[in-house]
Design a protein around this motif. Structure first.
Motif, PDB file in Angstrom:
ATOM      1  N   ASN A  38      31.058  52.760  33.312  1.00 57.73           N
ATOM      2  CA  ASN A  38      31.541  53.034  34.651  1.00 57.73           C
ATOM      3  C   ASN A  38      31.205  51.960  35.593  1.00 57.73           C
ATOM      4  OD1 ASN A  38      33.274  55.586  34.955  1.00 57.73           O
ATOM      5  ND2 ASN A  38      31.457  56.169  33.767  1.00 57.73           N
ATOM      6  N   ASN A  39      30.995  50.636  35.078  1.00 55.48           N
ATOM      7  CA  ASN A  39      30.733  49.355  35.582  1.00 55.48           C
ATOM      8  C   ASN A  39      29.557  49.358  36.377  1.00 55.48           C
ATOM      9  OD1 ASN A  39      33.417  48.379  35.012  1.00 55.48           O
ATOM     10  ND2 ASN A  39      34.243  49.609  36.806  1.00 55.48           N
ATOM     11  N   PHE A  40      28.561  49.840  35.570  1.00 52.99           N
ATOM     12  CA  PHE A  40      26.952  49.788  35.762  1.00 52.99           C
ATOM     13  C   PHE A  40      26.284  48.614  35.047  1.00 52.99           C
ATOM     14  CE2 PHE A  40      27.837  53.537  38.300  1.00 52.99           C
ATOM     15  CZ  PHE A  40      27.329  53.369  39.539  1.00 52.99           C
ATOM     16  N   SER A  41      25.546  48.140  35.622  1.00 56.04           N
ATOM     17  CA  SER A  41      24.632  47.438  34.684  1.00 56.04           C
ATOM     18  C   SER A  41      23.089  47.741  34.562  1.00 56.04           C
ATOM     19  CB  SER A  41      24.395  45.719  35.116  1.00 56.04           C
ATOM     20  OG  SER A  41      23.457  44.907  34.299  1.00 56.04           O
ATOM     21  N   LYS A  79      17.497  53.000  36.142  1.00 54.87           N
ATOM     22  CA  LYS A  79      17.849  52.176  37.510  1.00 54.87           C
ATOM     23  C   LYS A  79      19.236  51.267  36.917  1.00 54.87           C
ATOM     24  CE  LYS A  79      16.436  48.578  40.739  1.00 54.87           C
ATOM     25  NZ  LYS A  79      15.558  47.798  41.335  1.00 54.87           N
ATOM     26  N   ALA A  80      20.141  51.386  37.829  1.00 56.74           N
ATOM     27  CA  ALA A  80      21.388  50.583  37.352  1.00 56.74           C
ATOM     28  C   ALA A  80      22.053  49.767  38.809  1.00 56.74           C
ATOM     29  CB  ALA A  80      22.481  51.179  36.672  1.00 56.74           C
ATOM     30  N   THR A  81      22.757  48.638  38.467  1.00 54.00           N
ATOM     31  CA  THR A  81      23.448  48.064  39.558  1.00 54.00           C
ATOM     32  C   THR A  81      24.954  48.254  39.295  1.00 54.00           C
ATOM     33  OG1 THR A  81      21.826  46.493  39.891  1.00 54.00           O
ATOM     34  CG2 THR A  81      23.865  45.970  40.949  1.00 54.00           C
ATOM     35  N   TYR A  82      25.690  48.581  40.479  1.00 55.13           N
ATOM     36  CA  TYR A  82      26.912  48.475  40.486  1.00 55.13           C
ATOM     37  C   TYR A  82      27.759  47.094  40.369  1.00 55.13           C
ATOM     38  CZ  TYR A  82      31.913  49.860  41.495  1.00 55.13           C
ATOM     39  OH  TYR A  82      33.220  50.136  41.308  1.00 55.13           O
ATOM     40  N   THR A  83      28.543  46.764  39.447  1.00 54.82           N
ATOM     41  CA  THR A  83      29.008  45.596  39.462  1.00 54.82           C
ATOM     42  C   THR A  83      30.493  45.293  39.888  1.00 54.82           C
ATOM     43  OG1 THR A  83      29.706  45.904  36.921  1.00 54.82           O
ATOM     44  CG2 THR A  83      27.366  44.856  37.316  1.00 54.82           C
TER      45      THR A  83
END
Length: 247
Positions: free
Chosen positions: A179-182, A242-246
């Motif tokens: 779902n587009n998280f890194s 912990k993830a970043t939405y790209t």
């Protein structure tokens, strides 16, 4: 039929030290900044949500969402702030959008479809926003559930099975990436639940599965044989991410 007489929301607020401690760790990992917009997904009684309201300051905004109306009522009464709002909702009804941080502490294992939940949360984030969560993983359910047949009645066990929706740590991470998280950080942490006695364990479980139960649902004699009269604990493995939405 003996219905629980204690206030579930109030009991949960005052007697969930493990969730609170883990939540503070997760807030530190999220590293909120002044002016951030934050969603606390599964905010419960708001005792962690209010920390975000202090950290983001008056120029920031915090929304706590939870399906439990009683817990939200206690949150509004006990943990209020001018930049903080509590909204009743669920995995399919997430308020607002354009969030800098989405925070979910000990909550997403209640959502039946993890992939759909993460898709919804992704749609609510700013590009570059941070998602942080702690969630129980599948194999750890056995620590508690293996003892259930002798300790708890069928109604309670069936409710438990229907209420929780666990999966593996690898599936959680896979859905997050899909779902587009890194993923910036992930680890398995041990969450320890301490009980003064078996009665306290029963009360704790009642706050996590809402409903009415006959006294026969809780076999205190069998519990005392299993755990004794002294304080005891259960350990569970949880996944912290912990993830970043790209985008």
């Amino acid at each position: 039929m003996a219905r629980s007489t204690f206030d579930e929301a109030e009991w949960y607020d005052k007697n969930s030290p493990t969730q609170f401690k883990d939540g503070l760790r997760l807030i530190k990992l999220a590293d909120p900044q002044k002016g951030d917009k934050v969603l606390d997904f599964g905010c419960g009684t708001g005792n962690l949500t209010t920390h975000f309201s202090e950290l983001v300051g008056p120029e920031g905004k915090v929304i706590g969402v939870d399906p439990d109306g009683e817990r939200l009522a206690l949150a509004r009464k006990t943990y209020s702030a001018s930049n903080l709002e509590y909204v009743q909702g669920s995995a399919n009804e997430v308020p607002g959008g354009d969030y800098d941080i989405i925070f979910s502490n000990h909550a997403m294992h209640y959502c039946p479809d993890k992939n759909a939940t993460l898709k919804t949360l992704a749609s609510k984030m700013k590009k570059g926003g941070k998602l942080v969560y702690i969630i129980c993983v599948e194999d750890q359910v056995k620590v508690f559930a293996d003892n259930m047949p002798g300790l708890f009645g069928k109604k309670f066990r069936d409710t438990w099975a229907a209420y929780y929706h666990y999966t593996s740590s690898e599936d959680y991470k896979r859905y997050t990436i899909a779902n587009n998280f890194s993923i910036d950080h992930s680890e398995i942490i041990v969450c320890r639940y301490d009980y003064k006695n078996v009665e306290e364990m029963v009360e704790f479980r009642k706050t996590h599965i809402r409903g009415e139960y006959d006294d026969s649902e809780f076999n205190l004699e069998a519990m005392r044989r299993a755990y004794g009269e002294e304080p005891f604990h259960h350990n569970y493995d949880y996944l912290l991410v912990k993830a970043t939405y790209t985008g």
